[in-house]
Design a protein around this motif. Structure first.
Motif, PDB file in Angstrom:
ATOM      1  N   ASP A   1       0.834  -1.213   0.000  1.00  0.00           N
ATOM      2  CA  ASP A   1       0.000   0.000   0.000  1.00  0.00           C
ATOM      3  C   ASP A   1       0.865   1.258   0.000  1.00  0.00           C
ATOM      4  N   ASN A   2       1.982   1.215   0.727  1.00  0.00           N
ATOM      5  CA  ASN A   2       2.897   2.361   0.720  1.00  0.00           C
ATOM      6  C   ASN A   2       3.498   2.581  -0.659  1.00  0.00           C
TER       7      ASN A   2
ATOM      8  N   ALA B   1       0.930   4.307  -2.722  1.00  0.00           N
ATOM      9  CA  ALA B   1       0.832   5.715  -2.327  1.00  0.00           C
ATOM     10  C   ALA B   1       1.989   6.515  -2.916  1.00  0.00           C
TER      11      ALA B   1
ATOM     12  N   TYR C   1       1.332   7.137  -6.637  1.00  0.00           N
ATOM     13  CA  TYR C   1       0.341   8.176  -6.892  1.00  0.00           C
ATOM     14  C   TYR C   1       0.933   9.568  -6.703  1.00  0.00           C
ATOM     15  N   ARG C   2       1.916   9.691  -5.790  1.00  0.00           N
ATOM     16  CA  ARG C   2       2.529  11.007  -5.562  1.00  0.00           C
ATOM     17  C   ARG C   2       3.637  11.295  -6.556  1.00  0.00           C
TER      18      ARG C   2
END
Length: 716
Positions: A294-295, A298, A301-302
């Motif tokens: 999940d990290n 994330a 996405y950034r």
């Protein structure tokens, strides 16, 4: 034996009595037959179970069936399995051969490929996976491959088979497990069942694969301790080493080895406590690995999405889930439902790994995830949520209409030159691109560009629709989007039409000539008529608008993923020439405008070139853009004079422009929103409930579609 089996199968398939079919099939079961014959026998047995027709209850003893009333409500496959077990109970000789055949097939078949690889994507490239699946559909596996994957593929042809397997009742599962142990030889005790060892070996294989992917530079550099875009990138070597040792991927393989050692000790008589501790620690590490993935998402996405990286992380996430399922089934070997759930999951995954439709859906989801996130950042600026933003959107749209006046005049000058079609398309594309870039840098708005950019913004809010507050927020955003689109179209059209009309009248007064000839003006009105191909052309123009948003999102993603801004900010020549501060400002400017520039340039070129290319290769196609067409009608009306107000051609053209407004916006928004929903894997029922919530809001507050309600800040 093999020839006799083939002759039997022909007669058996020709038979119409399900009970006689089964009796004949069970009678030829032979546990000492060669492997291909035994596997083909099992495949035929599975096909008999999967058939939709149920067995006539009279084929069994009435007292036996009457003792199980729940069977009458179970699926046909459950009834057939129940009947099969009754027949075997009444024929011990058949039961011995059937049980021996099942044990032998399980013992002699390789189960690792099914346990580890079923459902796991192999190719990150779409066409490689597509050709592999088409080849597999044309050339099915042979039953002599000594591979459980081949047997499962031939036994269960439909994904629906997983449903009845997962819902097998407990009494049937207990009887099926007992069948595997029936009349087993003393040298084959239950504890040495090879499938249990296959589960352990598959767990070892999966944990090694998970650890290898998690420790790769691709994933490791995107975990929490790695530097994000904009960091200096300097880390002490000892810090990196400590962070590595703390990663769950680093400890996963050791934990699996400890589980295997504890299991070996338990088999030799040691207490089970140590095994339970090691298994619980392995479960904890698998949870930590899932959190780490999940990290990684994330971070993507950034800092930019890569399809190859997403593919690797998605496959790692699937392997983590598979490892947990295998671990649950291995530890709950006394629970019949655990093995049924695992079998159903393997059947479902094996079908997905061979399905072309599933491949299309999964790859489309990867593509959608790649472009949606960055389009969402841009689209947020195009949604007016309060009255101040609404009035600002009207001003921006009016400015866009004013720029479009020049675009329309230049377009008529290009078409009036009667150039070759492709050259005319190039010049028209440059004209559109220059106009759109001018609007971008002046912060003006072109109405039909907005839907393709704002749909991903709404998709970001889909993450919260699991709660009533999230649904309400999503519905409010959709309402604000509809209102904003109406304001943008209205602002464009209400300015471009009268100004184009005034420009034509002024041109005639000053130069005693018209921008276009009366014949061209009349032809323009006829070409925009609602009765012609205008709606079709407007829908295709909406596709072009959506395509430009894809390219804009891809360009922004590429810019961030490859850290081009950092490369510009730290470029030695730029720093020496402009200075460090100016280089940073240039990098920030490029980062802020790359999506807008690429989107506007590609949209302009497509509006100019695609009609010329399509008309030359396929069918006649012309751009039908609401703002450009409204300006063209203004100039045509100025040329034709007041008499044109009585012509039906004018009013059909006005109706055509209205259809352009609807289709330009609807098609581009629908395509963008469809991609955004696919990137979130939202189910149809959830989308249907959201549509119902939007319709309820519109019915209760219809005025919100044309004028925003006062916010708490404005009321104060």
């Amino acid at each position: 034996m093999f020839d006799s089996l083939k002759r039997f199968i022909k007669k058996w398939r020709a038979s119409r009595d399900g009970g006689h079919q089964l009796d004949a099939l069970l009678a030829i079961a032979d546990q000492s037959a060669p492997y291909p014959e035994r596997s083909e026998w099992l495949i035929e047995l599975a096909h008999w179970i999967r058939r939709g027709r149920t067995v006539q209850p009279g084929a069994l003893d009435a007292g036996n069936l009457g003792a199980e009333p729940a069977a009458s409500r179970s699926p046909a496959a459950h009834k057939r399995i129940r009947y099969l077990l009754h027949v075997l109970d009444r024929n011990p000789a058949w039961k011995v051969n059937v049980a021996g055949t099942l044990r032998a097939l399980l013992r002699e078949s390789d189960g690792l490929s099914l346990l580890c690889d079923a459902g796991m994507p192999v190719h990150s490239g779409f066409f490689g996976a597509l050709f592999e699946r088409i080849e597999a559909s044309l050339i099915p596996p042979a039953p002599n491959r000594r591979d459980l994957t081949a047997i499962v593929t031939l036994m269960f042809k439909s994904e629906r088979d997983a449903d009845w397997i997962a819902t097998l009742p407990a009494d049937l599962l207990i009887r099926i497990h007992a069948l595997f142990d029936y009349a087993a030889h003393e040298d084959q005790p239950r504890e040495s069942t090879p499938f249990s060892l296959d589960l352990l070996a598959a767990l070892h294989n999966l944990t090694c694969q998970i650890s290898s992917t998690g420790l790769s530079q691709t994933v490791r550099s995107r975990l929490g301790g790695a530097d994000d875009a904009g960091d200096s990138g300097t880390h002490d070597a000892s810090d990196v080493r400590v962070a590595m040792e703390k990663q769950p991927f680093y400890r996963l393989t050791r934990a699996m080895l400890a589980v295997e050692a504890a299991h070996h000790a338990f088999e030799t008589g040691a207490p089970q406590d140590q095994l339970l501790r090691e298994v619980n620690y392995l479960r904890l590490l698998l949870d930590d690995c899932r959190a780490a993935t999940d990290n990684v998402f994330a971070h993507l996405y950034r800092n930019g999405v890569s399809v190859d990286i997403v593919f690797q992380v998605e496959r790692m996430r699937m392997r983590i889930a598979r490892a947990e399922n295998l671990l649950n089934a291995w530890m709950a070997h006394d629970d019949p439902h655990a093995s049924a759930r695992l079998t159903a999951e393997l059947v479902r995954a094996n079908h997905a790994s061979q399905s072309v439709a599933y491949l299309m859906r999964s790859n489309f989801s990867l593509l959608a995830r790649k472009v949606v996130e960055y389009s969402a950042d841009t689209g947020e600026h195009y949604i007016a949520r309060d009255r101040a933003e609404y009035l600002k959107m009207l001003r921006m749209a009016a400015g866009g209409g004013l720029v479009t006046v020049v675009t329309v005049c230049v377009k008529f000058a290009i078409t009036g030159a009667h150039l070759q079609a492709m050259l005319e398309g190039v010049l028209a594309g440059i004209n559109y691109a220059a106009s759109f870039l001018l609007m971008h840098f002046l912060h003006f708005s072109l109405a039909t560009k907005q839907p393709a950019m704002t749909a991903p913004t709404l998709a970001r809010e889909l993450d919260g629709v699991g709660t009533p507050a999230g649904v309400d927020s999503f519905v409010s955003s959709v309402t604000a989007l509809m209102r904003t689109q109406a304001a943008a179209v209205l602002g464009n059209v209400l300015l471009v039409f009268p100004v184009c009309l005034g420009v034509q009248l002024l041109w005639h007064v000053l130069f005693h000539a018209d921008i276009i000839s009366p014949q061209k003006a009349h032809a323009t009105l006829v070409s925009f008529s609602l009765l012609g191909p205008t709606p079709f052309y407007a829908a295709l123009t909406g596709v072009l608008l959506w395509s430009s948003s894809l390219l804009a999102g891809w360009a922004d993603n590429w810019f961030v993923l490859h850290r081009v801004a950092d490369a510009l900010a730290y470029n030695r020549r730029l720093r020496l020439t402009l200075g460090a501060a100016a280089a940073n400002r240039l990098a920030h400017w490029c980062r802020s405008n790359v999506a807008g520039v690429v989107g506007n340039v590609t949209l302009g070129l497509m509006l100019g070139l695609v009609p010329a290319i399509v008309s030359a290769l396929a069918f006649s196609f012309e751009v039908r853009h609401v703002t450009l067409s409204a300006g063209s009608i203004g100039i045509a009306l100025g040329v034709l004079g007041e008499s044109a107000l009585k012509w039906p051609e004018l009013w059909w053209a006005v109706a055509g422009v209205a259809s352009m407004a609807i289709l330009n916006v609807t098609v581009s928004f629908a395509l963008a929103f469809y991609m955004a929903v696919k990137s979130r894997d939202l189910r149809r029922n959830a989308v249907r409930s959201l549509r119902g919530a939007i319709w309820q809001r519109v019915r209760r507050h219809p005025l919100e579609l044309v004028w925003p309600a006062k916010t708490s800040r404005e009321a104060g």
